[in-house]
Design an enzyme around this catalytic site. Structure first.
Site, PDB file in Angstrom:
ATOM      1  N   SER A  99       0.822  -1.210   0.000  1.00 31.92           N
ATOM      2  CA  SER A  99       0.000   0.000   0.000  1.00 31.92           C
ATOM      3  C   SER A  99       0.862   1.269   0.000  1.00 31.92           C
ATOM      4  O   SER A  99       1.702   1.442  -0.868  1.00 31.92           O
ATOM      5  CB  SER A  99      -0.963  -0.036   1.188  1.00 31.92           C
ATOM      6  OG  SER A  99      -2.029   0.864   1.014  1.00 31.92           O
ATOM      7  N   ASP A 284      -5.783  -3.860  -2.354  1.00 34.49           N
ATOM      8  CA  ASP A 284      -4.795  -3.450  -1.350  1.00 34.49           C
ATOM      9  C   ASP A 284      -4.070  -4.649  -0.731  1.00 34.49           C
ATOM     10  O   ASP A 284      -4.698  -5.587  -0.238  1.00 34.49           O
ATOM     11  CB  ASP A 284      -5.523  -2.677  -0.255  1.00 34.49           C
ATOM     12  CG  ASP A 284      -4.582  -1.918   0.665  1.00 34.49           C
ATOM     13  OD1 ASP A 284      -3.460  -2.389   0.893  1.00 34.49           O
ATOM     14  OD2 ASP A 284      -4.981  -0.854   1.155  1.00 34.49           O
TER      15      ASP A 284
END
Length: 468
Positions: A99, A284
């Site tokens: 991320s 993610d």
């Protein structure tokens, strides 16, 4: 049954039709940008071994907060001396990221230690939210949400490609041998980490070298619902390599890796099966592990060698390895315990996601530390069982080489390493893609302070300086 007035029925139909048209016109769509495998894929530049001191890093997720903290750790390592006049930053050979941490990892992989000097102004001070959609009061955004995500490539991936990575592909990353960078996303169908490295793309018969770095970072940062998944296409008809180096051992006994082994086998089998669909949907990386460590475990299970995913050459020559896990995750939030009512539905949903991510992070680090100890023992056993002629060649290149002279050190750097007041202030910084300069600089300074105060890091630096 209640019957609506005809005019009202027509109004409802018109409203639904307009919403459906809006959905068709504005639904998020991330067409795959990866290409089929090529006959002669681009390879990393092959250079002679560059020393026996290795530093490895993992960067957690958490928006610009995580990116800035990771950058501060790099700058802290620049201040730690190593052997031969190097700093520990010069000894960084591997980075795995998730991320927000992937912004820093990818930029470091492309530009190296010298190029990181510009990272604060060129990346951290930019507004990554300028083109993003946020409002759920907008019917178009609601329809986008239902269709997969409020934001897509048109307003996020393109910002990364245009303003941050400037069209760079993994071929540009390959031009630097060091550091090797793994950018991690989550494969939503198989509930596994998907690291952007050569073996993962070989598995889907695709060419990693031509793939944009921005797409990998966007996948790593694609918070579910807020961002539409990044899509990869599988090309089983274009396969150039065997599925894996050798058969994956299911294990005669149901050991602690049995379920993971089966999940990996199932995914690999489907990657090459045209009947299993052609697309991977990636979100993610923090969904599977917000520290980026699970992909290392997955690789060790798949490769099934004493040294993997370390290369055979590096495993033979390295003497000291320092692995630093950088965690910019959030601490406890909310004051729900003060009242019998609450929290709201939105708050509890957000907290549930945060709880899942945080608990997974704790478990991944708790498992990684003993795994590193086993990894070290496996490497020593393998090195000492090498043929005599290979050992002689290693000693010829380095007269001080000994098969048993290998040590791993693991440490974690987080907000919790700082004084309570500073930890609270850092935890209060939101995980967004736009932060004021004072918060960015506070995160960088805190990370540098945490590096200088970490006993494992400073002992490692002293040890390698002395040649011990």
């Amino acid at each position: 049954m209640i019957h609506a007035h005809p005019s009202r029925r027509l109004s409802v139909v018109a409203l639904l039709a307009s919403l459906l048209l809006a959905a068709c016109a504005g639904s998020p769509f991330n067409a795959p940008r990866n290409k089929p495998a090529v006959a002669q894929p681009a390879q990393r530049v092959q250079r002679a071994p560059d020393g026996d001191i290795y530093v490895a890093l993992s960067f957690s997720g958490g928006g610009l907060r995580a990116a800035a903290f990771a950058y501060g750790v790099l700058e802290g390592l620049r201040e730690q001396p190593s052997a031969r006049g190097h700093s520990l930053l010069d000894d960084v050979k591997f980075v795995t990221s998730v991320s927000g941490g992937s912004l820093t990892a990818a930029y470091f992989g492309l530009h190296g230690p010298d190029g990181m000097v510009a990272f604060r102004d060129k990346v951290l001070m930019r507004d990554g939210e300028a083109g993003l959609r946020f409002s759920l009061l907008n019917p178009n955004n609601l329809m986008r949400l239902m269709a997969g995500g409020i934001n897509d490539r048109s307003n996020f991936n393109d910002w990364l490609d245009r303003d941050v990575f400037r069209g760079a592909t993994f071929a540009d990353l390959f031009r630097r041998e060091r550091p090797v960078v793994w950018i991690n996303a989550s494969n939503t169908q198989y509930r596994l980490a998907f690291p952007f490295h050569e073996r993962a793309f070989d598995a889907i018969c695709s060419d990693l070298a031509s793939f944009p770095v921005s797409e990998a970072v966007a996948a790593s940062m694609a918070v579910p619902l807020f961002f539409a998944p990044v899509v990869l296409e599988k090309f089983p008809e274009a396969c150039q390599t065997p599925l894996i180096a050798g058969p994956v051992d299911r294990g005669a006994e149901r050991d602690d890796q049995y379920r993971l082994r089966l999940a990996l086998l199932r995914a690999l089998k489907d990657f090459r099966d045209p009947k299993a669909g052609r697309y991977l949907k990636l979100v993610d990386g923090g969904v599977t592990d917000n520290l980026g460590l699970v992909s290392i475990l997955q690789s060790r299970v798949l490769l099934n060698t004493p040294y993997g995913p370390i290369s055979e050459q590096d495993a033979a020559t390295m003497r000291r390895l320092l692995f630093i896990v950088v965690d910019a995750g959030q601490g406890p939030s909310g004051d729900w315990s003060r009242e019998v009512t609450g929290p709201s539905g939105v708050d509890i949903a957000t907290a549930a996601v945060d709880t899942a991510i945080e608990s997974t992070m704790r478990m991944s680090y708790a498992y990684f530390v003993p795994m590193a100890r086993r990894w070290e023992r496996d490497l020593v056993t393998w090195r000492c069982s090498l043929p005599d002629e290979r050992k002689a060649a290693l000693r010829a290149a380095n007269p001080d080489w000994r098969c048993e002279d290998l040590k791993f050190a693991v440490t974690q750097i987080s907000f919790g390493d700082l004084p309570d007041s500073e930890e609270a202030a850092l935890n209060a910084i939101p995980t967004r893609l736009k932060l004021p300069a004072e918060q960015i600089d506070r995160l960088i300074a805190a990370a540098r302070q945490a590096v200088s105060a970490d006993g494992v890091v400073t002992r490692f630096a002293t040890t390698v300086q002395r040649g011990e």
